[in-house]
Motif scaffolding. Structure first.
Motif, mmCIF file in Angstrom:
data_model
loop_
_atom_site.group_PDB
_atom_site.id
_atom_site.type_symbol
_atom_site.label_atom_id
_atom_site.label_comp_id
_atom_site.label_asym_id
_atom_site.label_seq_id
_atom_site.Cartn_x
_atom_site.Cartn_y
_atom_site.Cartn_z
ATOM 1 N N ASP A 141 35.184 44.791 43.216
ATOM 2 C CA ASP A 141 35.403 43.458 42.647
ATOM 3 C C ASP A 141 34.728 42.377 43.481
ATOM 4 O O ASP A 141 34.121 41.448 42.943
ATOM 5 C CB ASP A 141 36.903 43.162 42.548
ATOM 6 C CG ASP A 141 37.635 44.086 41.597
ATOM 7 O OD1 ASP A 141 37.043 44.453 40.558
ATOM 8 O OD2 ASP A 141 38.796 44.438 41.888
ATOM 9 N N THR A 144 30.834 42.539 42.998
ATOM 10 C CA THR A 144 30.317 42.284 41.645
ATOM 11 C C THR A 144 30.823 40.960 41.075
ATOM 12 O O THR A 144 30.677 40.697 39.892
ATOM 13 C CB THR A 144 30.699 43.435 40.689
ATOM 14 O OG1 THR A 144 32.126 43.595 40.679
ATOM 15 C CG2 THR A 144 30.056 44.745 41.122
ATOM 16 N N HIS A 145 31.431 40.132 41.927
ATOM 17 C CA HIS A 145 31.808 38.762 41.553
ATOM 18 C C HIS A 145 32.799 38.721 40.382
ATOM 19 O O HIS A 145 32.632 37.945 39.447
ATOM 20 C CB HIS A 145 30.555 37.948 41.202
ATOM 21 C CG HIS A 145 29.497 37.954 42.257
ATOM 22 N ND1 HIS A 145 29.596 37.212 43.413
ATOM 23 C CD2 HIS A 145 28.318 38.618 42.336
ATOM 24 C CE1 HIS A 145 28.508 37.407 44.157
ATOM 25 N NE2 HIS A 145 27.728 38.263 43.531
ATOM 26 N N ARG A 146 33.826 39.530 40.451
ATOM 27 C CA ARG A 146 34.796 39.546 39.350
ATOM 28 C C ARG A 146 36.242 39.436 39.855
ATOM 29 O O ARG A 146 37.157 40.035 39.319
ATOM 30 C CB ARG A 146 34.621 40.821 38.520
ATOM 31 C CG ARG A 146 34.822 42.113 39.292
ATOM 32 C CD ARG A 146 34.625 43.330 38.420
ATOM 33 N NE ARG A 146 35.166 44.536 39.053
ATOM 34 C CZ ARG A 146 35.141 45.745 38.516
ATOM 35 N NH1 ARG A 146 34.595 45.904 37.326
ATOM 36 N NH2 ARG A 146 35.671 46.780 39.152
ATOM 37 N N ARG A 180 38.933 40.397 37.114
ATOM 38 C CA ARG A 180 38.060 41.194 36.244
ATOM 39 C C ARG A 180 37.904 40.622 34.836
ATOM 40 O O ARG A 180 37.403 41.297 33.943
ATOM 41 C CB ARG A 180 38.534 42.648 36.170
ATOM 42 C CG ARG A 180 38.664 43.304 37.546
ATOM 43 C CD ARG A 180 38.969 44.786 37.491
ATOM 44 N NE ARG A 180 39.322 45.230 38.834
ATOM 45 C CZ ARG A 180 40.541 45.603 39.192
ATOM 46 N NH1 ARG A 180 41.508 45.637 38.297
ATOM 47 N NH2 ARG A 180 40.783 45.964 40.436
ATOM 48 N N ARG A 182 36.089 37.837 34.156
ATOM 49 C CA ARG A 182 34.781 37.223 33.978
ATOM 50 C C ARG A 182 33.977 37.297 35.272
ATOM 51 O O ARG A 182 34.530 37.236 36.363
ATOM 52 C CB ARG A 182 34.946 35.757 33.557
ATOM 53 C CG ARG A 182 33.648 35.020 33.322
ATOM 54 C CD ARG A 182 33.909 33.649 32.745
ATOM 55 N NE ARG A 182 32.672 32.884 32.610
ATOM 56 C CZ ARG A 182 32.589 31.673 32.058
ATOM 57 N NH1 ARG A 182 33.685 31.099 31.578
ATOM 58 N NH2 ARG A 182 31.438 31.043 31.986
ATOM 59 N N TYR A 183 32.670 37.443 35.116
ATOM 60 C CA TYR A 183 31.745 37.379 36.256
ATOM 61 C C TYR A 183 31.603 35.931 36.701
ATOM 62 O O TYR A 183 31.343 35.045 35.888
ATOM 63 C CB TYR A 183 30.377 37.931 35.833
ATOM 64 C CG TYR A 183 29.256 37.694 36.824
ATOM 65 C CD1 TYR A 183 28.966 38.630 37.806
ATOM 66 C CD2 TYR A 183 28.496 36.531 36.764
ATOM 67 C CE1 TYR A 183 27.941 38.417 38.713
ATOM 68 C CE2 TYR A 183 27.466 36.306 37.664
ATOM 69 C CZ TYR A 183 27.194 37.250 38.637
ATOM 70 O OH TYR A 183 26.179 37.036 39.530
#
Length: 287
Positions: A141, A144-146, A180, A182-183
């Motif tokens: 997480d 991946t910037h979530r 999780r 949104r990016y």
């Protein structure tokens, strides 16, 4: 990186050197076609630099493992008319994040850490605003910037606080989405990832990058601070475009969020990194 953003936009592409490929290497037909095409591109490059007021840039291309084209254009210092060369150091900005993720991947392969391992299990002091996110955010997480966290860049920008102090402050920053959902790109979670890898390996982030990437890839000129860069005799100065003119601006210290963006390198070194990536993790026949 507010004031420095124009510097990265103008000069971050300067990742390659001004040395032509080795004519004695056997090149593939694809590489030979690319060489012919690239030689015709130079007038367009120079025009684009003028149109967009880019002080200095270098372009390089790797095909089938070979550097088939690499050349510098413009200046690393406009006022002194100092040209970009293969040894010119540039801040590579957020390209640093790939280095951080690469080393974490090494630790995963060694079984010392897991992509889907909760961060709080690795870094007990880790806290976010939301208790559920605190308990469930994983390394995957973070990278991946979530995590649900927006950028919150003013927390660290130009700050002189310690890493421990910033870790404590992150818990007071409000998320803008659920975990999780949104990016959302940002730097703070890579700061957290760097702390986690330091705790697991019991070594500073910089030392791990040096041992696992820089030394094996012979990246001898790459460093982690603007101080080290400015102690050399060949580095790119940052510029800001304002009122259709370029103005030299001060360097910004990014060491607080080093794993997100503090690496400085030159074209020679970055070509080694690129060749290794394109070869699936192999450099000079070494994995």
């Amino acid at each position: 990186m507010f004031q420095r953003v124009p510097f990265f936009l103008l000069l971050c592409p300067v990742l390659l050197h001004a040395r032509f490929f080795n004519w004695f290497e056997t090149l593939s037909p694809k590489a030979e076609r690319a060489i012919a095409a690239l030689e015709k591109l130079e007038p367009q490059i120079e025009k684009a630099m003028k149109d967009f007021q880019v002080p200095g840039i270098a372009i390089g291309v790797v095909i089938d493992g070979h550097v088939i084209y690499s050349k510098g254009f413009g200046y690393r210092d406009i006022e002194q008319k100092l040209p970009v060369t293969q040894e010119t150091l540039f801040a590579i900005g957020s390209c640093t994040k790939a280095f951080t993720t690469f080393v974490i991947g090494n630790l995963v392969d060694e079984g010392r850490i897991g992509w889907d391992q909760p961060v709080i299990d690795i870094l007990p002091e880790f806290r976010l605003w939301d208790q559920y996110a605190t308990s469930n955010v994983t390394l995957r997480d973070l990278l991946t910037h979530r995590t649900g966290m927006p950028r919150h860049e003013f927390v660290w920008y130009n700050s002189k606080m310690s890493k421990h102090e910033m870790l404590k402050r992150i818990r007071y920053l409000q998320p803008s989405f659920e975990i999780r959902q949104r990016y959302q790109y940002g730097n703070l979670m890579y700061f957290i990832a760097g702390l986690a890898m330091e705790l697991v390996a019991e070594k500073p982030w910089e030392e791990q990058i040096r041992e696992r990437i820089l030394i094996p890839l012979e990246m001898r000129h790459t460093n982690f601070s603007i101080q080290d860069t400015q102690e050399t005799d060949n580095f790119a100065s940052p510029y800001l475009e304002k009122h259709d003119a370029l103005k030299k601006i001060p360097f910004r210290n990014l060491s607080l969020i080093g794993p997100a963006g503090s690496i400085n390198s030159n074209i020679d070194d970055m070509m080694h990194w690129l060749q290794m990536l394109l070869a699936g993790g192999v450099y000079k026949n070494q994995v």
